[in-house]
Design a protein around this motif. Structure first.
Motif, PDB file in Angstrom:
ATOM      1  N   SER A 159     -10.926  -4.254   1.566  1.00  0.00           N
ATOM      2  CA  SER A 159     -10.856  -4.794   0.218  1.00  0.00           C
ATOM      3  C   SER A 159      -9.582  -4.226  -0.393  1.00  0.00           C
ATOM      4  N   TYR A 160      -8.859  -5.049  -1.115  1.00  0.00           N
ATOM      5  CA  TYR A 160      -7.578  -4.634  -1.685  1.00  0.00           C
ATOM      6  C   TYR A 160      -7.650  -4.718  -3.201  1.00  0.00           C
ATOM      7  N   ARG A 161      -7.071  -3.750  -3.858  1.00  0.00           N
ATOM      8  CA  ARG A 161      -7.027  -3.738  -5.320  1.00  0.00           C
ATOM      9  C   ARG A 161      -5.607  -3.401  -5.767  1.00  0.00           C
ATOM     10  N   LEU A 162      -5.190  -4.057  -6.835  1.00  0.00           N
ATOM     11  CA  LEU A 162      -3.890  -3.714  -7.403  1.00  0.00           C
ATOM     12  C   LEU A 162      -4.001  -2.377  -8.107  1.00  0.00           C
ATOM     13  N   ALA A 163      -3.001  -1.559  -7.939  1.00  0.00           N
ATOM     14  CA  ALA A 163      -2.931  -0.296  -8.664  1.00  0.00           C
ATOM     15  C   ALA A 163      -2.368  -0.617 -10.050  1.00  0.00           C
ATOM     16  N   ALA A 164      -3.104  -0.275 -11.055  1.00  0.00           N
ATOM     17  CA  ALA A 164      -2.724  -0.635 -12.428  1.00  0.00           C
ATOM     18  C   ALA A 164      -1.453   0.075 -12.873  1.00  0.00           C
ATOM     19  N   GLN A 165      -0.720  -0.590 -13.716  1.00  0.00           N
ATOM     20  CA  GLN A 165       0.414  -0.010 -14.424  1.00  0.00           C
ATOM     21  C   GLN A 165       1.582   0.423 -13.540  1.00  0.00           C
ATOM     22  N   GLN A 166       1.837  -0.288 -12.457  1.00  0.00           N
ATOM     23  CA  GLN A 166       2.976   0.027 -11.595  1.00  0.00           C
ATOM     24  C   GLN A 166       4.222  -0.719 -12.072  1.00  0.00           C
ATOM     25  N   PRO A 167       5.348  -0.028 -12.228  1.00  0.00           N
ATOM     26  CA  PRO A 167       6.582  -0.706 -12.649  1.00  0.00           C
ATOM     27  C   PRO A 167       7.206  -1.479 -11.486  1.00  0.00           C
ATOM     28  N   VAL A 216       0.845  -1.196   0.000  1.00  0.00           N
ATOM     29  CA  VAL A 216       0.000   0.000   0.000  1.00  0.00           C
ATOM     30  C   VAL A 216       0.882   1.250   0.000  1.00  0.00           C
ATOM     31  N   SER A 217       1.887   1.282   0.871  1.00  0.00           N
ATOM     32  CA  SER A 217       2.791   2.448   0.958  1.00  0.00           C
ATOM     33  C   SER A 217       3.523   2.710  -0.352  1.00  0.00           C
ATOM     34  N   ALA A 218       3.873   1.636  -1.048  1.00  0.00           N
ATOM     35  CA  ALA A 218       4.611   1.781  -2.306  1.00  0.00           C
ATOM     36  C   ALA A 218       3.698   2.053  -3.501  1.00  0.00           C
ATOM     37  N   GLY A 219       2.387   2.021  -3.283  1.00  0.00           N
ATOM     38  CA  GLY A 219       1.452   2.335  -4.358  1.00  0.00           C
ATOM     39  C   GLY A 219       1.056   1.163  -5.236  1.00  0.00           C
ATOM     40  N   TYR A 220       1.405  -0.049  -4.838  1.00  0.00           N
ATOM     41  CA  TYR A 220       1.050  -1.220  -5.634  1.00  0.00           C
ATOM     42  C   TYR A 220      -0.347  -1.737  -5.328  1.00  0.00           C
ATOM     43  N   VAL A 221      -0.839  -1.430  -4.142  1.00  0.00           N
ATOM     44  CA  VAL A 221      -2.155  -1.903  -3.703  1.00  0.00           C
ATOM     45  C   VAL A 221      -2.884  -0.739  -3.049  1.00  0.00           C
ATOM     46  N   THR A 222      -4.199  -0.669  -3.274  1.00  0.00           N
ATOM     47  CA  THR A 222      -5.029   0.279  -2.543  1.00  0.00           C
ATOM     48  C   THR A 222      -5.904  -0.514  -1.581  1.00  0.00           C
ATOM     49  N   ARG A 223      -6.143   0.090  -0.444  1.00  0.00           N
ATOM     50  CA  ARG A 223      -6.951  -0.563   0.588  1.00  0.00           C
ATOM     51  C   ARG A 223      -8.198   0.288   0.796  1.00  0.00           C
ATOM     52  N   THR A 224      -9.360  -0.361   0.737  1.00  0.00           N
ATOM     53  CA  THR A 224     -10.628   0.325   0.944  1.00  0.00           C
ATOM     54  C   THR A 224     -11.386  -0.382   2.047  1.00  0.00           C
ATOM     55  N   ARG A 225     -11.874   0.385   2.974  1.00  0.00           N
ATOM     56  CA  ARG A 225     -12.666  -0.176   4.066  1.00  0.00           C
ATOM     57  C   ARG A 225     -14.081  -0.433   3.559  1.00  0.00           C
ATOM     58  N   VAL A 226     -14.567  -1.654   3.750  1.00  0.00           N
ATOM     59  CA  VAL A 226     -15.919  -2.038   3.358  1.00  0.00           C
ATOM     60  C   VAL A 226     -16.570  -2.642   4.599  1.00  0.00           C
ATOM     61  N   GLY A 227     -17.352  -1.835   5.292  1.00  0.00           N
ATOM     62  CA  GLY A 227     -17.920  -2.291   6.557  1.00  0.00           C
ATOM     63  C   GLY A 227     -16.811  -2.516   7.568  1.00  0.00           C
ATOM     64  N   ARG A 228     -16.741  -3.732   8.086  1.00  0.00           N
ATOM     65  CA  ARG A 228     -15.699  -4.067   9.061  1.00  0.00           C
ATOM     66  C   ARG A 228     -14.485  -4.720   8.425  1.00  0.00           C
TER      67      ARG A 228
END
Length: 105
Positions: free
Chosen positions: A67-75, A52-64
């Protein structure tokens, strides 16, 4: 002796394994990611924090839960692979042995 050494290292780091686990199941719990990768929950939590800190993954709170998503196009971070994208790695592992993508692409 050579057979023992063959099982002491892998081509992907735990960071790579966690990244692929997130790509495969963005709604997985830390516990599930840790089990899949074969590391402790604390290690998985720290690695997710790194990603998350390096920008490869975003973290979103969904209730308790998160959810994690890959950040597109990261070298890649290492200079030897900096011209390649993490998406390229994920694509390799989404392909079945017959060359067809797991998600149909």
């Amino acid at each position: 002796m050579a057979d023992e050494r063959a099982h002491t290292w892998t081509f992907l780091s735990n960071h790579g394994h966690v990244l692929l686990a997130v790509a495969d199941d963005p709604d997985a719990r830390i516990r599930d990611i840790a089990e899949r990768v074969g590391i402790t929950e604390r290690a998985a939590q720290l690695i997710i924090g790194d990603l998350v800190s390096a920008g490869y993954v975003t973290r979103t709170r969904v209730g308790r839960r998160n959810s994690y998503r890959l950040a597109a196009q990261q070298p890649f971070r290492h200079p030897a692979e900096s011209g390649r994208l993490v998406d390229d790695l994920v694509a390799i592992f989404r392909r079945r042995p017959d060359g067809e993508s797991v998600d149909g692409n």
